[in-house]
Design a protein around this motif. Structure first.
Motif, PDB file in Angstrom:
ATOM      1  N   VAL A  55       0.835  -1.208   0.000  1.00  0.00           N
ATOM      2  CA  VAL A  55       0.000   0.000   0.000  1.00  0.00           C
ATOM      3  C   VAL A  55       0.869   1.257   0.000  1.00  0.00           C
ATOM      4  CG1 VAL A  55      -1.810  -1.184   1.298  1.00  0.00           C
ATOM      5  CG2 VAL A  55      -0.103   0.169   2.530  1.00  0.00           C
ATOM      6  N   ASN A  56       0.226   2.372  -0.300  1.00  0.00           N
ATOM      7  CA  ASN A  56       0.792   3.694  -0.061  1.00  0.00           C
ATOM      8  C   ASN A  56       0.179   4.190   1.250  1.00  0.00           C
ATOM      9  OD1 ASN A  56       0.958   6.613   0.045  1.00  0.00           O
ATOM     10  ND2 ASN A  56       1.564   6.580  -2.106  1.00  0.00           N
ATOM     11  N   HIS A  57       1.009   4.296   2.291  1.00  0.00           N
ATOM     12  CA  HIS A  57       0.443   4.629   3.606  1.00  0.00           C
ATOM     13  C   HIS A  57       0.063   6.101   3.732  1.00  0.00           C
ATOM     14  CE1 HIS A  57       3.930   6.777   5.303  1.00  0.00           C
ATOM     15  NE2 HIS A  57       4.690   5.906   4.682  1.00  0.00           N
ATOM     16  N   ILE A  58       0.387   6.915   2.697  1.00  0.00           N
ATOM     17  CA  ILE A  58      -0.008   8.320   2.734  1.00  0.00           C
ATOM     18  C   ILE A  58      -1.450   8.491   2.278  1.00  0.00           C
ATOM     19  CG2 ILE A  58       0.467  10.631   1.845  1.00  0.00           C
ATOM     20  CD1 ILE A  58       2.604   9.629   3.734  1.00  0.00           C
ATOM     21  N   ASP A  59      -1.781   7.892   1.109  1.00  0.00           N
ATOM     22  CA  ASP A  59      -3.130   8.089   0.567  1.00  0.00           C
ATOM     23  C   ASP A  59      -3.981   6.825   0.575  1.00  0.00           C
ATOM     24  OD1 ASP A  59      -2.180   6.522  -1.537  1.00  0.00           O
ATOM     25  OD2 ASP A  59      -1.844   8.208  -2.869  1.00  0.00           O
ATOM     26  N   ARG A  97      -0.417  15.874  -5.696  1.00  0.00           N
ATOM     27  CA  ARG A  97      -0.681  15.552  -4.299  1.00  0.00           C
ATOM     28  C   ARG A  97       0.515  15.933  -3.413  1.00  0.00           C
ATOM     29  NH1 ARG A  97      -3.529  15.320   0.198  1.00  0.00           N
ATOM     30  NH2 ARG A  97      -3.073  13.527   1.523  1.00  0.00           N
ATOM     31  N   ALA A  98       1.723  15.645  -3.890  1.00  0.00           N
ATOM     32  CA  ALA A  98       2.924  15.985  -3.121  1.00  0.00           C
ATOM     33  C   ALA A  98       3.043  17.494  -2.958  1.00  0.00           C
ATOM     34  CB  ALA A  98       4.159  15.417  -3.809  1.00  0.00           C
ATOM     35  N   ALA A 154       3.037  19.664   0.533  1.00  0.00           N
ATOM     36  CA  ALA A 154       4.102  20.611   0.883  1.00  0.00           C
ATOM     37  C   ALA A 154       3.528  21.999   1.167  1.00  0.00           C
ATOM     38  CB  ALA A 154       5.124  20.675  -0.244  1.00  0.00           C
ATOM     39  N   ASP A 155       2.586  22.440   0.324  1.00  0.00           N
ATOM     40  CA  ASP A 155       2.010  23.777   0.498  1.00  0.00           C
ATOM     41  C   ASP A 155       1.147  23.879   1.756  1.00  0.00           C
ATOM     42  OD1 ASP A 155       3.242  24.477  -1.832  1.00  0.00           O
ATOM     43  OD2 ASP A 155       1.456  24.272  -3.092  1.00  0.00           O
ATOM     44  N   GLU A 193       5.429  14.229   4.561  1.00  0.00           N
ATOM     45  CA  GLU A 193       4.549  13.401   3.741  1.00  0.00           C
ATOM     46  C   GLU A 193       4.772  13.686   2.260  1.00  0.00           C
ATOM     47  OE1 GLU A 193       0.511  13.716   4.905  1.00  0.00           O
ATOM     48  OE2 GLU A 193       0.855  13.099   6.978  1.00  0.00           O
ATOM     49  N   ALA A 194       5.015  14.942   1.925  1.00  0.00           N
ATOM     50  CA  ALA A 194       5.294  15.282   0.525  1.00  0.00           C
ATOM     51  C   ALA A 194       6.572  14.598   0.056  1.00  0.00           C
ATOM     52  CB  ALA A 194       5.416  16.802   0.375  1.00  0.00           C
TER      53      ALA A 194
END
Length: 348
Positions: free
Chosen positions: A71-75, A137-138, A142-143, A149-150
């Motif tokens: 998985v991608n644990h961010i999204d 998304r990255a 960041a913004d 996370e970015a």
């Protein structure tokens, strides 16, 4: 990668977790820390345990299913999942059977190699298909004040996909250390030297003959070479329009600024992730990617409301005033691109 299960003792979960780490380490897939958004989540579902009493001792038998999920644990994107059956039996009842089940896991089992290989294929396919969305998304992370996370999103982009270089440059920009950029040389002040050019002077000489000599017919000046015209080619002219408004060189700053204008005709998107991807100067040299920027960044999100002209500034840094034009430039955004040929530079 902690094992998720409420049905087994902690010591058994720790043993299984250790076995899985060994298996993943054999495939070079194990990475601790938060620098990567990719993760493997193991989940154990324990079936019914059977305990039988013999004449002297109690024997326990247990079946379980170990599910590994990449998985991608961010999204939360799930790339691949595989279920592996486990069994265990031992004298001493259910707990002993669970310990035997954990001990029976073989890190060298090909099933783990197949899981990692298939997961990597799925990850590459996902990033190749969704590059623009992932980079967007990255940037949003960041913004919004989530640089870690970015960085995890950008650090997970596989090297074999097209947006890897863009992700690498954005990651370097995020960390404040430009990738592969040598320290800029300190240039001396520009000095302009005026050359003396000899100007021919014609002095008529009298001819000692009574009859005047007819002057030879003037040699016509060679025709000037036709000036090359700037050409712009669009990947999808029915979807958008693009034109160049100006291309100005700043000799005191070693920069060339190109002002373009884009009009979204039918693209079904509110914004695009755009970058100046390539630039070749009139000397045939390719400008390094680190020297190309879009609205002051390596790449930028551009709002593109339909039927509205939107101005976009691109910059080429560290250039010489001797450059008279760009023979080729390429701008990319999403699945679209703009190719520009023979763009003259007007130096200030």
């Amino acid at each position: 990668m902690p094992l998720e299960s409420d049905e087994i003792p902690a010591e058994v979960a720790t043993a299984i977790d250790g076995k899985l780490r060994q298996a993943l380490n054999r495939t070079s897939a194990l990475s601790d820390g938060e620098s990567n958004a990719l993760a493997v989540i193991p989940t154990l579902a324990v079936g019914e345990a059977v305990e039988s009493e013999g004449l002297m001792q109690e024997v326990g038998r247990i079946k379980a299913e170990l599910t590994l999920t990449a998985v991608n644990h961010i999204d939360g994107t799930v790339f691949f999942s595989s279920t592996i059956p486990l069994t265990g039996s031992a004298v001493g009842g259910k707990k002993s059977a669970m310990k035997a089940m954990a001990t029976g896991i073989k890190p060298s089992d090909p099933v783990y190699v197949r899981f990692i290989r298939k997961s990597r294929e799925k990850v590459s396919d996902h990033y190749a298909t969704n590059c623009a969305t992932i980079l967007q998304r990255a940037q949003q992370l960041a913004d919004s004040g989530h640089p870690d996370e970015a960085a995890a999103c950008l650090g997970s982009v596989p090297a074999e996909v097209d947006c890897y270089e863009t992700a690498r440059m954005l990651l370097a920009e995020l960390s404040g250390t430009p990738a592969d950029t040598p320290p800029a040389a300190v240039s001396p002040d520009t000095v302009y030297v005026e050359r003396e050019v000899p100007v021919p002077v014609h002095i008529p000489v009298p001819v000692p003959t009574p009859a005047p000599t007819p002057e030879p017919a003037a040699t016509p000046a060679p025709a000037a070479e036709p000036e090359q015209q700037t050409t712009i080619k669009l990947s999808d002219p029915d979807e958008f329009d693009f034109k160049i408004i100006s291309c100005l060189g700043l000799s005191n700053g070693d920069q060339i600024k190109i002002l373009g204008e884009m009009k979204n005709l039918k693209i079904n998107a509110k914004e695009v992730y755009m970058q100046l991807d390539q630039a070749f100067d009139s000397n045939g040299e390719e400008c390094p990617r680190n020297n190309l920027s879009t609205r002051g960044r390596y790449a930028s999100y551009i709002n593109i409301p339909q039927q509205v002209p939107v101005k976009i500034e691109f910059t080429v840094n560290n250039v010489s005033p001797s450059i008279s034009s760009f023979s080729f430039m390429k701008i990319v955004f999403g699945n679209y691109n703009v190719s520009i040929y023979n763009l003259p530079v007007q130096w200030n």
